[in-house]
Scaffold this motif. Structure first.
Motif, short mmCIF file in Angstrom:
data_model
loop_
_atom_site.label_atom_id
_atom_site.label_comp_id
_atom_site.label_asym_id
_atom_site.label_seq_id
_atom_site.Cartn_x
_atom_site.Cartn_y
_atom_site.Cartn_z
N HIS A 254 0.80 -1.23 0.00
CA HIS A 254 0.00 0.00 0.00
C HIS A 254 0.83 1.27 0.00
O HIS A 254 0.30 2.35 -0.26
N ARG A 255 2.11 1.13 0.36
CA ARG A 255 2.98 2.30 0.55
C ARG A 255 2.35 3.28 1.54
O ARG A 255 2.45 4.49 1.39
N SER A 256 1.70 2.71 2.54
CA SER A 256 0.97 3.50 3.51
C SER A 256 0.73 2.68 4.77
O SER A 256 0.31 1.51 4.67
N ILE A 257 0.98 3.28 5.93
CA ILE A 257 0.69 2.59 7.19
C ILE A 257 -0.82 2.51 7.38
O ILE A 257 -1.34 1.47 7.78
N SER A 258 -1.55 3.58 7.06
CA SER A 258 -3.00 3.56 7.24
C SER A 258 -3.65 2.55 6.29
O SER A 258 -4.57 1.84 6.68
N ALA B 5 4.57 5.70 3.26
CA ALA B 5 5.54 4.88 3.98
C ALA B 5 6.12 3.87 3.01
O ALA B 5 5.43 3.39 2.11
N GLU B 6 7.38 3.60 3.20
CA GLU B 6 8.06 2.59 2.38
C GLU B 6 8.84 1.65 3.28
O GLU B 6 9.41 2.07 4.28
N VAL B 7 8.86 0.41 2.89
CA VAL B 7 9.71 -0.56 3.57
C VAL B 7 11.12 -0.35 3.03
O VAL B 7 11.34 -0.33 1.83
N SER B 8 12.05 -0.15 3.95
CA SER B 8 13.44 0.13 3.57
C SER B 8 14.12 -1.13 3.03
O SER B 8 13.59 -2.24 3.12
N ALA B 9 15.32 -0.94 2.50
CA ALA B 9 16.11 -2.09 2.04
C ALA B 9 16.35 -3.06 3.19
O ALA B 9 16.24 -4.28 3.01
N LEU B 10 16.64 -2.52 4.38
CA LEU B 10 16.83 -3.39 5.55
C LEU B 10 15.53 -4.12 5.86
O LEU B 10 15.53 -5.31 6.18
N GLY B 11 14.40 -3.43 5.74
CA GLY B 11 13.11 -4.04 5.99
C GLY B 11 12.86 -5.22 5.06
O GLY B 11 12.39 -6.28 5.48
N HIS B 12 13.16 -5.03 3.78
CA HIS B 12 13.01 -6.12 2.81
C HIS B 12 13.94 -7.29 3.15
O HIS B 12 13.54 -8.45 3.06
N ASP B 13 15.16 -6.97 3.57
CA ASP B 13 16.12 -8.01 3.94
C ASP B 13 15.64 -8.77 5.17
O ASP B 13 15.72 -10.00 5.22
#
Length: 119
Positions: free
Chosen positions: A32-36, A77-85
């Motif tokens: 969603h690129r969004s927390i909400s 909001a975006e999941v960071s590279a660390l988040g994807h890892d």
């Protein structure tokens, strides 16, 4: 993942740094690129989703979710590279755990009233 597979929780002290719910939230944020938007999809309040994101961001060396404030183009909001890892590593650990205890989990499930978990 099948619903009768064991789920992994990664603990740091008494706090759960990562578990199935937080991973599901990260995946929903990524979609969603969004927390909400992720919170709505998961049927939780924005506040609960935000608190989970904040908890994850504080547990790791850098943020798993990066937010931007609203404005003309809106926030997000975006999941960071660390988040994807982290998600990838978590899913690999869950797969390995499920494979290593498949027989025991199957036998254990037979002891439950409703092994599917749909009680």
């Amino acid at each position: 993942m099948k619903s009768n597979n064991p789920r992994v929780r990664i603990l740091i002290g008494a706090a759960t740094a990562l578990g199935p719910g937080k991973v599901d939230l990260l995946l929903a944020i990524d979609r969603h690129r969004s927390i909400s938007g992720a919170a709505r999809e998961m049927g939780m309040s924005y506040r609960r989703a935000w608190l989970l994101v904040d908890s994850m961001n504080r547990s790791f060396t850098s943020d798993l979710v990066v937010t931007s404030t609203g404005g003309k183009g809106g926030g997000g909001a975006e999941v960071s590279a660390l988040g994807h890892d982290v998600v990838r590593r978590y899913q690999e650990m869950e797969d390995k755990a499920a494979q290593s205890v498949a027989l025991e989990a199957s036998e254990f499930a037979k002891l439950l009233k409703d092994p599917s978990g749909d009680a």
